[in-house]
Design a protein around this motif. Structure first.
Motif, PDB file in Angstrom:
ATOM      1  N   VAL A 147      44.552  55.331  99.816  1.00  0.00           N
ATOM      2  CA  VAL A 147      44.857  53.994  99.280  1.00  0.00           C
ATOM      3  C   VAL A 147      45.252  53.055 100.418  1.00  0.00           C
ATOM      4  CG1 VAL A 147      46.224  52.716  97.613  1.00  0.00           C
ATOM      5  CG2 VAL A 147      45.685  55.117  97.181  1.00  0.00           C
ATOM      6  N   GLN A 148      44.644  51.880 100.441  1.00  0.00           N
ATOM      7  CA  GLN A 148      44.954  50.880 101.464  1.00  0.00           C
ATOM      8  C   GLN A 148      45.080  49.506 100.821  1.00  0.00           C
ATOM      9  OE1 GLN A 148      42.237  50.938 104.766  1.00  0.00           O
ATOM     10  NE2 GLN A 148      42.324  53.144 104.994  1.00  0.00           N
ATOM     11  N   THR A 149      46.201  48.841 101.080  1.00  0.00           N
ATOM     12  CA  THR A 149      46.382  47.465 100.621  1.00  0.00           C
ATOM     13  C   THR A 149      45.711  46.545 101.621  1.00  0.00           C
ATOM     14  OG1 THR A 149      48.519  48.111  99.704  1.00  0.00           O
ATOM     15  CG2 THR A 149      48.054  45.761  99.834  1.00  0.00           C
ATOM     16  N   GLN A 150      44.768  45.719 101.165  1.00  0.00           N
ATOM     17  CA  GLN A 150      43.965  44.911 102.082  1.00  0.00           C
ATOM     18  C   GLN A 150      44.432  43.471 102.204  1.00  0.00           C
ATOM     19  OE1 GLN A 150      39.900  45.419 100.602  1.00  0.00           O
ATOM     20  NE2 GLN A 150      39.553  46.889 102.261  1.00  0.00           N
ATOM     21  N   ALA A 151      44.822  42.865 101.094  1.00  0.00           N
ATOM     22  CA  ALA A 151      45.144  41.438 101.140  1.00  0.00           C
ATOM     23  C   ALA A 151      45.863  41.027  99.872  1.00  0.00           C
ATOM     24  CB  ALA A 151      43.866  40.610 101.295  1.00  0.00           C
ATOM     25  N   GLU A 152      46.413  39.817  99.923  1.00  0.00           N
ATOM     26  CA  GLU A 152      46.964  39.187  98.724  1.00  0.00           C
ATOM     27  C   GLU A 152      46.033  38.053  98.338  1.00  0.00           C
ATOM     28  OE1 GLU A 152      50.834  36.506  97.360  1.00  0.00           O
ATOM     29  OE2 GLU A 152      51.077  38.001  98.954  1.00  0.00           O
ATOM     30  N   GLU A 153      45.616  38.019  97.068  1.00  0.00           N
ATOM     31  CA  GLU A 153      44.722  36.968  96.613  1.00  0.00           C
ATOM     32  C   GLU A 153      44.865  36.753  95.110  1.00  0.00           C
ATOM     33  OE1 GLU A 153      41.106  38.614  98.136  1.00  0.00           O
ATOM     34  OE2 GLU A 153      40.630  39.657  96.270  1.00  0.00           O
ATOM     35  N   LYS A 154      44.243  35.703  94.614  1.00  0.00           N
ATOM     36  CA  LYS A 154      44.367  35.329  93.206  1.00  0.00           C
ATOM     37  C   LYS A 154      43.329  36.044  92.339  1.00  0.00           C
ATOM     38  CE  LYS A 154      47.463  31.830  92.930  1.00  0.00           C
ATOM     39  NZ  LYS A 154      48.488  31.652  91.882  1.00  0.00           N
ATOM     40  N   VAL A 155      43.761  36.456  91.143  1.00  0.00           N
ATOM     41  CA  VAL A 155      42.854  36.877  90.089  1.00  0.00           C
ATOM     42  C   VAL A 155      43.155  35.960  88.911  1.00  0.00           C
ATOM     43  CG1 VAL A 155      42.173  38.716  88.533  1.00  0.00           C
ATOM     44  CG2 VAL A 155      42.787  39.266  90.889  1.00  0.00           C
ATOM     45  N   GLY A 156      42.286  34.997  88.688  1.00  0.00           N
ATOM     46  CA  GLY A 156      42.626  33.953  87.725  1.00  0.00           C
ATOM     47  C   GLY A 156      43.803  33.151  88.261  1.00  0.00           C
ATOM     48  N   ASP A 157      44.870  33.077  87.458  1.00  0.00           N
ATOM     49  CA  ASP A 157      46.069  32.357  87.885  1.00  0.00           C
ATOM     50  C   ASP A 157      47.132  33.287  88.467  1.00  0.00           C
ATOM     51  OD1 ASP A 157      45.051  29.903  87.045  1.00  0.00           O
ATOM     52  OD2 ASP A 157      45.783  30.183  84.999  1.00  0.00           O
ATOM     53  N   ALA A 158      46.855  34.573  88.510  1.00  0.00           N
ATOM     54  CA  ALA A 158      47.872  35.550  88.930  1.00  0.00           C
ATOM     55  C   ALA A 158      47.719  35.908  90.402  1.00  0.00           C
ATOM     56  CB  ALA A 158      47.766  36.808  88.083  1.00  0.00           C
ATOM     57  N   ARG A 195      50.950  45.540  87.139  1.00  0.00           N
ATOM     58  CA  ARG A 195      49.888  45.987  86.244  1.00  0.00           C
ATOM     59  C   ARG A 195      48.510  45.771  86.873  1.00  0.00           C
ATOM     60  NH1 ARG A 195      52.554  43.156  80.899  1.00  0.00           N
ATOM     61  NH2 ARG A 195      53.888  44.895  80.263  1.00  0.00           N
ATOM     62  N   LEU A 196      47.572  46.610  86.455  1.00  0.00           N
ATOM     63  CA  LEU A 196      46.195  46.488  86.936  1.00  0.00           C
ATOM     64  C   LEU A 196      45.528  45.281  86.277  1.00  0.00           C
ATOM     65  CD1 LEU A 196      43.799  47.750  88.529  1.00  0.00           C
ATOM     66  CD2 LEU A 196      43.266  49.034  86.450  1.00  0.00           C
ATOM     67  N   LEU A 197      44.944  44.414  87.095  1.00  0.00           N
ATOM     68  CA  LEU A 197      44.246  43.240  86.582  1.00  0.00           C
ATOM     69  C   LEU A 197      42.732  43.422  86.583  1.00  0.00           C
ATOM     70  CD1 LEU A 197      46.252  40.374  88.324  1.00  0.00           C
ATOM     71  CD2 LEU A 197      46.517  41.224  85.987  1.00  0.00           C
ATOM     72  N   LYS A 198      42.230  44.130  87.605  1.00  0.00           N
ATOM     73  CA  LYS A 198      40.786  44.255  87.731  1.00  0.00           C
ATOM     74  C   LYS A 198      40.453  45.499  88.538  1.00  0.00           C
ATOM     75  CE  LYS A 198      36.714  41.618  89.253  1.00  0.00           C
ATOM     76  NZ  LYS A 198      36.249  40.392  89.940  1.00  0.00           N
ATOM     77  N   LEU A 199      39.312  46.091  88.217  1.00  0.00           N
ATOM     78  CA  LEU A 199      38.820  47.277  88.909  1.00  0.00           C
ATOM     79  C   LEU A 199      37.333  47.095  89.122  1.00  0.00           C
ATOM     80  CD1 LEU A 199      38.985  50.289  89.845  1.00  0.00           C
ATOM     81  CD2 LEU A 199      38.713  50.923  87.439  1.00  0.00           C
ATOM     82  N   ASP A 200      36.872  47.228  90.376  1.00  0.00           N
ATOM     83  CA  ASP A 200      35.467  47.087  90.695  1.00  0.00           C
ATOM     84  C   ASP A 200      34.950  48.410  91.252  1.00  0.00           C
ATOM     85  OD1 ASP A 200      33.218  45.039  90.918  1.00  0.00           O
ATOM     86  OD2 ASP A 200      33.193  45.949  92.907  1.00  0.00           O
ATOM     87  N   LEU A 201      33.880  48.929  90.644  1.00  0.00           N
ATOM     88  CA  LEU A 201      33.350  50.246  90.991  1.00  0.00           C
ATOM     89  C   LEU A 201      31.909  50.130  91.476  1.00  0.00           C
ATOM     90  CD1 LEU A 201      34.559  52.138  87.791  1.00  0.00           C
ATOM     91  CD2 LEU A 201      35.706  52.082  90.016  1.00  0.00           C
ATOM     92  N   PRO A 202      31.652  50.349  92.765  1.00  0.00           N
ATOM     93  CA  PRO A 202      30.266  50.385  93.237  1.00  0.00           C
ATOM     94  C   PRO A 202      29.630  51.724  92.876  1.00  0.00           C
ATOM     95  CG  PRO A 202      31.766  50.787  95.064  1.00  0.00           C
ATOM     96  CD  PRO A 202      32.627  50.528  93.853  1.00  0.00           C
TER      97      PRO A 202
END
Length: 226
Positions: A147-158, A195-202
């Motif tokens: 697990v690696q934290t990459q950045a802080e960014e917006k998901v919608g307004d959060a 909480r989990l907001l989004k999950l992207d699976l390649p």
């Protein structure tokens, strides 16, 4: 005739130098604290704990291109007890669109035409288990590797942390039926609630995105009117 340059007492110059150095130090410390990212494993551990307390959630599952999974699109709302309602697009002898209501052990479903029919929860599980969006996420988060934290960014307004992690095929398959591979996925964790907001699976042939929201909003799930 220009005025001669001002002369400063050596003590004044020393004080000014200390003040400037202090300001630079404070600025450097502030910049470092603003850009510091949380530890990835600890962040997902907190997220798994937060997800175990969720009572209701709205979800969307969307595929891009043609990954080797039968579910093409799903959206709806579900409760901690496992009741759910929404729509599902699934590849079964062609693309089928189904509206469903899951209450207790009974599933009400219908296609684009006609009325509702019924099946058991167990029969639905063979195709898709919407309640796994809640029950499976804590396991997915707690079993993630690298697990690696990459950045802080917006998901919608959060405000959220973007994290990459190696995710287990066995756990992923409970969320998105048909997943045949473990993947390095990208997750967005809410900064305020964990909480989990989004999950992207390649995946082979395309990708799957799972989006979660409206946490703990009031949801009424009842059998459809006859």
């Amino acid at each position: 005739m220009p005025a001669p340059p001002a002369r400063y007492d050596p003590a004044v110059r020393t004080i000014l130098g200390l003040v400037v150095a202090g300001l630079l130090l404070v600025t450097a410390c502030s910049a470092k604290s603003d850009t510091a990212l949380p530890d990835g494993p600890a962040l997902l551990k907190r997220s798994a704990e937060a997800m175990r307390t969720v009572k209701t959630v709205a979800f969307t599952i969307e595929t891009k291109d043609k990954p080797a999974v039968p579910v093409r699109h799903a959206e709806g709302s579900l409760t901690r007890e496992g009741d759910a309602k929404g729509t599902l697009q699934i590849e079964i002898a062609g693309l089928q669109e189904i509206e469903f209501v899951l209450v207790g052990d009974k599933v009400y479903f219908k296609g684009p035409t006609g009325g509702f029919q019924t099946m058991t929860r167990q029969q639905l599980m063979a195709l898709y288990n919407p309640s796994a969006v809640l029950t499976g996420v804590p396991d997915l988060l707690s079993t993630a590797k690298d697990v690696q934290t990459q950045a802080e960014e917006k998901v919608g307004d959060a405000a959220a942390y973007r994290v990459t992690a190696a995710l287990s095929q066995q756990v992923l398959a409970t969320l998105v039926p048909g997943v045949q591979q473990g993947v390095t996925g990208t997750l967005w964790i809410d900064k305020a609630t964990s909480r989990l907001l989004k999950l992207d699976l390649p995946l082979t042939g395309g990708s799957v995105a799972v989006t979660l929201g409206d946490y703990d909003a009031p949801v009424t799930i009842a059998p459809p009117a006859s």
